[in-house]
Design a protein around this motif. Structure first.
Motif, PDB file in Angstrom:
ATOM      1  N   GLN A 301       0.846  -1.261  -0.067  1.00 52.09           N
ATOM      2  CA  GLN A 301       0.015  -0.086  -0.090  1.00 52.09           C
ATOM      3  C   GLN A 301       0.933   1.064  -0.196  1.00 52.09           C
ATOM      4  O   GLN A 301       0.515   2.330  -0.744  1.00 52.09           O
ATOM      5  CB  GLN A 301      -0.880  -0.057   1.318  1.00 52.09           C
ATOM      6  CG  GLN A 301      -2.052  -1.177   1.307  1.00 52.09           C
ATOM      7  CD  GLN A 301      -2.815  -0.982   2.303  1.00 52.09           C
ATOM      8  OE1 GLN A 301      -2.507  -0.688   3.438  1.00 52.09           O
ATOM      9  NE2 GLN A 301      -4.015  -1.644   2.214  1.00 52.09           N
ATOM     10  N   GLU A 324     -10.991   1.200  -6.154  1.00 54.77           N
ATOM     11  CA  GLU A 324     -10.113   1.985  -5.190  1.00 54.77           C
ATOM     12  C   GLU A 324      -9.144   0.694  -4.711  1.00 54.77           C
ATOM     13  O   GLU A 324      -9.548  -0.400  -4.224  1.00 54.77           O
ATOM     14  CB  GLU A 324     -11.130   2.185  -3.709  1.00 54.77           C
ATOM     15  CG  GLU A 324      -9.978   2.734  -2.507  1.00 54.77           C
ATOM     16  CD  GLU A 324      -9.189   3.714  -2.882  1.00 54.77           C
ATOM     17  OE1 GLU A 324      -7.897   3.546  -2.888  1.00 54.77           O
ATOM     18  OE2 GLU A 324      -9.660   4.801  -3.054  1.00 54.77           O
ATOM     19  N   ILE A 326      -6.572   0.503  -2.574  1.00 53.58           N
ATOM     20  CA  ILE A 326      -6.435   0.087  -1.486  1.00 53.58           C
ATOM     21  C   ILE A 326      -7.422  -0.501  -0.315  1.00 53.58           C
ATOM     22  O   ILE A 326      -8.272  -0.016  -0.280  1.00 53.58           O
ATOM     23  CB  ILE A 326      -5.905   1.347  -0.655  1.00 53.58           C
ATOM     24  CG1 ILE A 326      -4.810   2.178  -1.126  1.00 53.58           C
ATOM     25  CG2 ILE A 326      -5.406   1.132   0.866  1.00 53.58           C
ATOM     26  CD1 ILE A 326      -3.535   1.122  -1.397  1.00 53.58           C
ATOM     27  N   LEU A 328      -8.316  -1.554   3.201  1.00 52.19           N
ATOM     28  CA  LEU A 328      -8.021  -1.648   4.587  1.00 52.19           C
ATOM     29  C   LEU A 328      -8.299  -2.973   5.279  1.00 52.19           C
ATOM     30  O   LEU A 328      -9.669  -3.307   5.405  1.00 52.19           O
ATOM     31  CB  LEU A 328      -8.505  -0.564   5.290  1.00 52.19           C
ATOM     32  CG  LEU A 328      -8.407   0.996   4.484  1.00 52.19           C
ATOM     33  CD1 LEU A 328      -9.063   1.987   5.324  1.00 52.19           C
ATOM     34  CD2 LEU A 328      -6.864   1.091   4.708  1.00 52.19           C
ATOM     35  N   SER A 332      -2.907  -3.553   6.802  1.00 51.10           N
ATOM     36  CA  SER A 332      -2.808  -2.656   6.287  1.00 51.10           C
ATOM     37  C   SER A 332      -1.946  -1.691   7.156  1.00 51.10           C
ATOM     38  O   SER A 332      -1.700  -2.044   8.346  1.00 51.10           O
ATOM     39  CB  SER A 332      -3.826  -1.784   6.062  1.00 51.10           C
ATOM     40  OG  SER A 332      -4.777  -2.346   5.149  1.00 51.10           O
ATOM     41  N   ALA A 336      -1.554   3.824   4.640  1.00 51.60           N
ATOM     42  CA  ALA A 336      -3.015   3.677   3.739  1.00 51.60           C
ATOM     43  C   ALA A 336      -4.108   4.183   4.875  1.00 51.60           C
ATOM     44  O   ALA A 336      -5.081   4.760   4.332  1.00 51.60           O
ATOM     45  CB  ALA A 336      -3.008   1.944   3.586  1.00 51.60           C
ATOM     46  N   ARG A 340      -6.609   7.103   3.427  1.00 46.23           N
ATOM     47  CA  ARG A 340      -8.361   7.045   3.389  1.00 46.23           C
ATOM     48  C   ARG A 340      -8.937   7.804   4.423  1.00 46.23           C
ATOM     49  O   ARG A 340      -9.805   8.351   3.787  1.00 46.23           O
ATOM     50  CB  ARG A 340      -8.364   5.385   3.717  1.00 46.23           C
ATOM     51  CG  ARG A 340      -9.930   4.997   3.562  1.00 46.23           C
ATOM     52  CD  ARG A 340     -10.588   5.541   2.409  1.00 46.23           C
ATOM     53  NE  ARG A 340      -9.878   4.268   1.348  1.00 46.23           N
ATOM     54  CZ  ARG A 340     -10.356   3.020   1.329  1.00 46.23           C
ATOM     55  NH1 ARG A 340     -11.271   2.525   1.769  1.00 46.23           N
ATOM     56  NH2 ARG A 340      -9.825   2.241   0.508  1.00 46.23           N
ATOM     57  N   ALA A 343      -9.015  11.191   2.723  1.00 39.21           N
ATOM     58  CA  ALA A 343     -10.273  11.341   1.618  1.00 39.21           C
ATOM     59  C   ALA A 343     -11.532  11.409   2.438  1.00 39.21           C
ATOM     60  O   ALA A 343     -12.786  12.032   1.746  1.00 39.21           O
ATOM     61  CB  ALA A 343     -10.090   9.942   0.799  1.00 39.21           C
ATOM     62  N   LEU A 344     -11.717  10.909   3.423  1.00 39.61           N
ATOM     63  CA  LEU A 344     -12.964  10.897   4.282  1.00 39.61           C
ATOM     64  C   LEU A 344     -13.197  12.195   5.260  1.00 39.61           C
ATOM     65  O   LEU A 344     -14.148  12.423   5.872  1.00 39.61           O
ATOM     66  CB  LEU A 344     -13.301   9.680   4.998  1.00 39.61           C
ATOM     67  CG  LEU A 344     -13.322   8.444   4.151  1.00 39.61           C
ATOM     68  CD1 LEU A 344     -13.331   7.293   5.410  1.00 39.61           C
ATOM     69  CD2 LEU A 344     -14.564   8.287   3.620  1.00 39.61           C
ATOM     70  N   ASP A 371     -14.617  -1.417   5.932  1.00 41.89           N
ATOM     71  CA  ASP A 371     -15.297  -0.705   4.883  1.00 41.89           C
ATOM     72  C   ASP A 371     -15.424   0.758   5.432  1.00 41.89           C
ATOM     73  O   ASP A 371     -15.041   1.006   6.545  1.00 41.89           O
ATOM     74  CB  ASP A 371     -16.461  -1.654   4.494  1.00 41.89           C
ATOM     75  CG  ASP A 371     -17.344  -1.641   5.687  1.00 41.89           C
ATOM     76  OD1 ASP A 371     -17.327  -0.696   6.499  1.00 41.89           O
ATOM     77  OD2 ASP A 371     -18.129  -2.617   5.779  1.00 41.89           O
ATOM     78  N   THR A 372     -16.256   1.201   4.514  1.00 45.56           N
ATOM     79  CA  THR A 372     -16.087   2.922   4.692  1.00 45.56           C
ATOM     80  C   THR A 372     -17.204   3.222   5.820  1.00 45.56           C
ATOM     81  O   THR A 372     -16.472   4.289   6.519  1.00 45.56           O
ATOM     82  CB  THR A 372     -16.713   3.535   3.290  1.00 45.56           C
ATOM     83  OG1 THR A 372     -15.905   3.289   2.400  1.00 45.56           O
ATOM     84  CG2 THR A 372     -17.132   5.075   3.592  1.00 45.56           C
ATOM     85  N   ASN A 509     -22.682   1.378   4.177  1.00 45.17           N
ATOM     86  CA  ASN A 509     -21.756   1.947   3.427  1.00 45.17           C
ATOM     87  C   ASN A 509     -22.086   3.087   2.325  1.00 45.17           C
ATOM     88  O   ASN A 509     -21.599   4.107   2.238  1.00 45.17           O
ATOM     89  CB  ASN A 509     -20.740   0.799   2.366  1.00 45.17           C
ATOM     90  CG  ASN A 509     -19.873   0.144   3.316  1.00 45.17           C
ATOM     91  OD1 ASN A 509     -19.309   0.781   4.060  1.00 45.17           O
ATOM     92  ND2 ASN A 509     -19.432  -1.139   3.160  1.00 45.17           N
TER      93      ASN A 509
END
Length: 527
Positions: A301, A324, A326, A328, A332, A336, A340, A343-344, A371-372, A509
């Motif tokens: 990563q 995407e 990468i 997680l 990880s 990484a 992420r 980005a959030l 997950d997100t 998600n």
């Protein structure tokens, strides 16, 4: 010799006749359209003589799919060739693919024919096929185990009778790259044919060398390769189209040839086939597997975040995949997680990063992939000190109707960190559909299931289990929300709750991603 290799796709013939990959006529037409978009040179649409259903499917493909040559397989008999010619009649560009066994095993035990009788059949069959089309391919079935001098004789006879493509199939997946390279070099030098007549390779994967053997055949002079999407086909399958095309594209320096395939349509064709046959390629399948462009290892990563070429020899966009890269998980690293999180909308540095990473590793060890939605909850908890507010399944009840035309009713109870306990009911033609609908109503994410994959893993026979079964269920699901795909997964003991939990994960998600986008939009408007 031309530097273009033709691609004959046999997904709808060799692929479809393999156990577990049968397709309906509508499914075959849908797949043929995907192959047309992929711009393969030839679509082998089926085996017309095998039955009226297959013959009708070939005719429909011939009528509706433009671009590629449409082909039908036929044994070296007048009845088969007549059936193929009739089925292909609507196609503006058509090919009859005639075959007969040439090896000693096939001659003696299957055909009960002498060498001379087989030669007579080759000549007469190709001459008859030429009455329907000028494009005739001949295959010497089990060519790899055929005496070389006799194989030369058979292929020369086929060329003299009017065959313009000479296929040399490894019907049983027995050969090696060195052997097949040497064979094609030998045939190129000894078979009598015109300059327009080309050699074709058709390799099976019984020893795992179908793609390698096909590439070796190209080096030996083959200018057509017969492939199948996702590598499906008899027994262990055929040469995988995606592997061959991307090997030629990525290593053009080594092979010096090209194809006319539109590689950006590879992923679409792979997914279409998976949907039609209800069989996804393995996660670690090259090119089209779920892990082909995914990275969980911290070292990998870190490299990919700096430059994708550190661990990727192809771009996912080259096969039509937007992803995407990468993933997680418990392997990880901090780089990484920080990328992420940024980005959030969360900036993690120094002690804050260390604290978040420790919490992340704890969650990753428990659930595998983070997950997100779960990551957002974790980051929010670190930021505010308040517990994560995730949806969790408490109970699902299904009431099946007595009336034949009635629909099942699902009552689902969820728990949420902020909204507390929420219950709703829904009805649908299927029990799972009803449960999914109830979840969507509560989470307020209207969605449809795009794909669902379930693994029911039984306990080892020697393992002592209190419930006698001791099985474990893993469900991975994809849902579509406003044209976008979101994934979810769950692990449980029972199938129904596991499917519903996976749907909750995917819907969560979608909810989380939409919330992040909404906050970014609001920030942009305020600025």
């Amino acid at each position: 010799m031309t530097d273009t290799v033709r691609i004959l796709d046999t997904t709808l013939r060799d692929g479809e006749q393999a156990p577990g990959f049968s397709m309906t006529p509508d499914g075959k037409l849908r797949m043929a359209r995907a192959l047309g978009a992929l711009k393969v040179d030839v679509i082998e649409a089926g085996f017309a003589a095998s039955g009226q259903r297959d013959s009708d499917a070939i005719s429909e493909i011939a009528r509706q799919v433009e671009g590629p040559v449409i082909a039908s397989l036929a044994r070296a008999t007048r009845g088969d060739i007549f059936a193929a010619g009739n089925a292909l009649a609507p196609a503006p560009r058509r090919r009859i693919h005639v075959f007969i066994g040439t090896s000693p095993l096939h001659r003696e035990f299957k055909l009960h024919m002498s060498r001379e009788t087989v030669l007579e059949n080759i000549r007469s069959a190709i001459a008859y096929a030429r009455e329907f089309t000028d494009d005739v391919e001949f295959s010497a079935e089990d060519a790899i185990r055929t005496e070389r001098d006799y194989l030369v004789e058979c292929l020369s006879a086929a060329a003299a009778a009017g065959a313009t493509t000479l296929n040399v199939p490894d019907t049983v997946g027995y050969t090696t790259p060195d052997e097949i390279f040497d064979l094609f070099r030998f045939l190129s030098n000894h078979v009598d044919r015109s300059s327009e007549t080309i050699f074709s390779a058709h390799n099976h994967d019984d020893l795992g060398m179908a793609v390698a053997n096909s590439l070796a055949a190209i080096r030996g002079g083959a200018r057509q390769v017969e492939c199948a999407v996702n590598g499906i086909g008899e027994r262990a399958g055929n040469c995988a189209l995606e592997d061959l095309v991307m090997a030629i594209r990525t290593r053009s320096d080594a092979f010096g040839v090209r194809t006319d395939v539109d590689s950006t349509k590879i992923m679409a064709a792979s997914r279409t086939l998976a949907q039609i046959t209800n069989t996804r390629p393995a996660r670690n399948k090259s090119i089209v597997g779920a892990n082909a462009f995914a990275h969980e290892s911290g070292i990998h990563q870190h490299g990919v975040l700096q430059n994708r070429e550190t661990y990727e020899i192809m771009k996912p966009e080259d096969i039509g995949l937007t992803t995407e890269a990468i993933v997680l998980g418990k392997h990880s690293g901090r780089h990484a997680l920080a990328a992420r999180a940024e980005a959030l909308g969360f900036v993690l540095q120094g002690e804050k990063l260390e604290k978040a990473f420790a919490a992340f590793r704890e969650v990753a060890d428990e659930v595998g992939i983070v997950d997100t939605a779960r990551l957002l909850g974790l980051l929010s908890e670190q930021e505010t000190g308040r517990p994560q507010r995730l949806w969790k399944l408490n109970k699902v009840d299904i009431r099946a109707p007595v009336a034949a035309k009635g629909h099942p009713v699902a009552r689902v109870e969820l728990e949420h960190g902020e909204r507390g306990r929420v219950t709703d009911i829904a009805s649908a033609p299927g029990a799972l559909d009803a449960a999914f609908s109830a979840v969507s109503q509560m989470i307020r994410v209207p969605a449809r299931v795009h794909a669902l994959e379930m693994q029911y893993i039984a306990a080892d026979p020697e393992q002592t289990c209190p419930d006698e079964q001791g099985a474990n269920v893993l469900v991975e699901i994809q849902i579509e929300v406003e044209g976008e795909i979101f994934s979810g997964r769950a692990r449980a003991r029972d199938i129904l709750p596991c499917c519903v939990s996976a749907y909750i994960d995917a819907a969560s998600n979608a909810e989380a991603v939409r919330a992040v986008r909404g906050s970014f939009s609001a920030g942009a408007r305020a600025a």
